[in-house]
Design a protein around this motif. Structure first.
Motif, mmCIF file in Angstrom:
data_model
loop_
_atom_site.group_PDB
_atom_site.id
_atom_site.type_symbol
_atom_site.label_atom_id
_atom_site.label_comp_id
_atom_site.label_asym_id
_atom_site.label_seq_id
_atom_site.Cartn_x
_atom_site.Cartn_y
_atom_site.Cartn_z
ATOM 1 N N GLU A 203 60.004 -28.862 52.624
ATOM 2 C CA GLU A 203 58.673 -29.505 52.501
ATOM 3 C C GLU A 203 57.619 -28.449 52.596
ATOM 4 O O GLU A 203 56.648 -28.715 51.959
ATOM 5 C CB GLU A 203 58.818 -30.678 53.245
ATOM 6 C CG GLU A 203 58.590 -30.259 54.910
ATOM 7 C CD GLU A 203 59.985 -29.829 55.665
ATOM 8 O OE1 GLU A 203 60.119 -30.002 56.751
ATOM 9 O OE2 GLU A 203 61.054 -30.170 54.776
ATOM 10 N N ALA A 204 57.608 -27.583 53.383
ATOM 11 C CA ALA A 204 56.710 -26.632 53.737
ATOM 12 C C ALA A 204 56.326 -25.774 52.419
ATOM 13 O O ALA A 204 55.257 -25.550 52.069
ATOM 14 C CB ALA A 204 56.939 -25.701 54.934
ATOM 15 N N ILE A 205 57.580 -25.336 51.798
ATOM 16 C CA ILE A 205 57.375 -24.608 50.465
ATOM 17 C C ILE A 205 56.795 -25.407 49.407
ATOM 18 O O ILE A 205 55.534 -25.138 48.845
ATOM 19 C CB ILE A 205 58.634 -24.006 49.898
ATOM 20 C CG1 ILE A 205 59.276 -23.169 51.033
ATOM 21 C CG2 ILE A 205 58.354 -23.490 48.637
ATOM 22 C CD1 ILE A 205 60.670 -22.597 50.787
ATOM 23 N N GLY A 206 57.071 -26.617 49.315
ATOM 24 C CA GLY A 206 56.609 -27.575 48.389
ATOM 25 C C GLY A 206 55.075 -27.863 48.606
ATOM 26 O O GLY A 206 54.228 -28.111 47.549
ATOM 27 N N GLU A 207 54.822 -28.254 49.902
ATOM 28 C CA GLU A 207 53.274 -28.414 50.124
ATOM 29 C C GLU A 207 52.551 -26.989 49.836
ATOM 30 O O GLU A 207 51.351 -27.046 49.305
ATOM 31 C CB GLU A 207 53.154 -28.892 51.675
ATOM 32 C CG GLU A 207 53.806 -30.309 51.870
ATOM 33 C CD GLU A 207 53.855 -30.548 53.218
ATOM 34 O OE1 GLU A 207 53.795 -29.855 54.049
ATOM 35 O OE2 GLU A 207 53.207 -31.945 53.309
#
Length: 285
Positions: free
Chosen positions: A140-144
């Protein structure tokens, strides 16, 4: 649904399986109800047989000009007995089916005993676990960071456990779904289906989500359920039908949104896309 006849023949094995699932034994309770149900069925059938016999005797008595009143009273009494016994049998059968519907499947002999996944055994490894010379970020950190996942705006619209996918990631999700459908329809003989996303209670019961997992389902105000997986409508395509053996096996696939309340996952995996209320999935049945 467990086979009642199998429980009659293997009560100890049935209870042993429940104990391995962390549940109390139930065979004695079920078999007492089963005995009473069969007795009620027998009373109803015997009363019906007597009524049929007496009905013939009434006809004969009338032909002979004999008094048929005693036979008519006995026929009425047998009708009452049959009605009461049939109602008792139906009540007991419903009670048995409600108990069986709530019980999980029994574990196979090779399944290790344990209270949770920590008791699982690793059977084999495939490939090698990657090692990084840096601290990897959560998905989720990469996606955000890439601007491809937006949990904040999804939360404003719908609450927690939703995400907006954007741009290349939304396209990737669509491409993966289409790839899976094309692969299994062209190479493995699956028939693509676009099923309803709302189903009746019987459909969800038939695939085992009800009654055990009802709290994890979304129910509409008219009593229908949003599908938690396309397995539900796909498996129900032939529910209650007698199939021509020559047409088997039937293979169905569908790419649908899936909806789950995740009521049993409070506090678990609250970040990311692991436990979403809505997600896309290709199902094979």
């Amino acid at each position: 649904m467990h086979d009642l006849r199998w429980i009659r023949d293997h009560p100890e094995e049935f209870d042993r399986g429940l104990t391995r699932r962390g549940l109390p034994p139930r065979a004695t309770e079920i078999l007492v109800l089963d005995r009473d149900w069969r007795a009620a069925e027998t009373r109803a059938q015997e009363a019906q047989a007597r009524r049929n016999r007496i009905s013939r005797e009434i006809g004969t008595a009338k032909q002979r000009g004999e008094d048929a009143a005693p036979l008519l009273r006995q026929s009425l009494k047998d009708r009452e007995t049959e009605t009461e016994a049939a109602a008792e049998a139906a009540r007991l059968r419903t009670q048995i089916e409600e108990i069986l519907a709530e019980l999980p499947n029994l574990p196979a002999e090779e399944v290790p005993d344990g209270v949770d996944e920590t008791a699982n055994r690793v059977l084999r490894y495939h490939g090698e676990k990657p090692h990084f010379d840096f601290a990897p970020l959560a998905h989720e950190a990469i996606g955000e960071r890439l601007g491809l996942m937006d949990f904040a705006r999804a939360g404003r619209m719908s609450g927690s456990r939703f995400v907006v996918l954007r741009g290349a990631l939304a396209r990737l999700e669509r491409a993966l779904g289409q790839f899976m459908l094309d692969l299994h329809t062209s190479e493995f003989g699956y028939l693509e289906v676009s099923p309803p996303l709302l189903v009746r209670k019987d459909a969800v019961f038939g695939t085992g989500q009800l009654p055990k997992l009802e709290e994890d389902l979304f129910r509409t105000t008219d009593g229908r359920y949003l599908v938690p997986t396309a397995e539900v409508p796909l498996a129900n395509l032939v529910a209650g039908e007698v199939l021509d053996e020559r047409l088997l096996p039937l293979r169905y696939t569908a790419w649908t949104p899936c909806f789950r309340s995740e009521a049993g996952a409070a506090g678990k995996d609250t970040r990311g896309m692991i436990r979403q209320h809505q997600f896309e999935k290709v199902e094979l049945v």
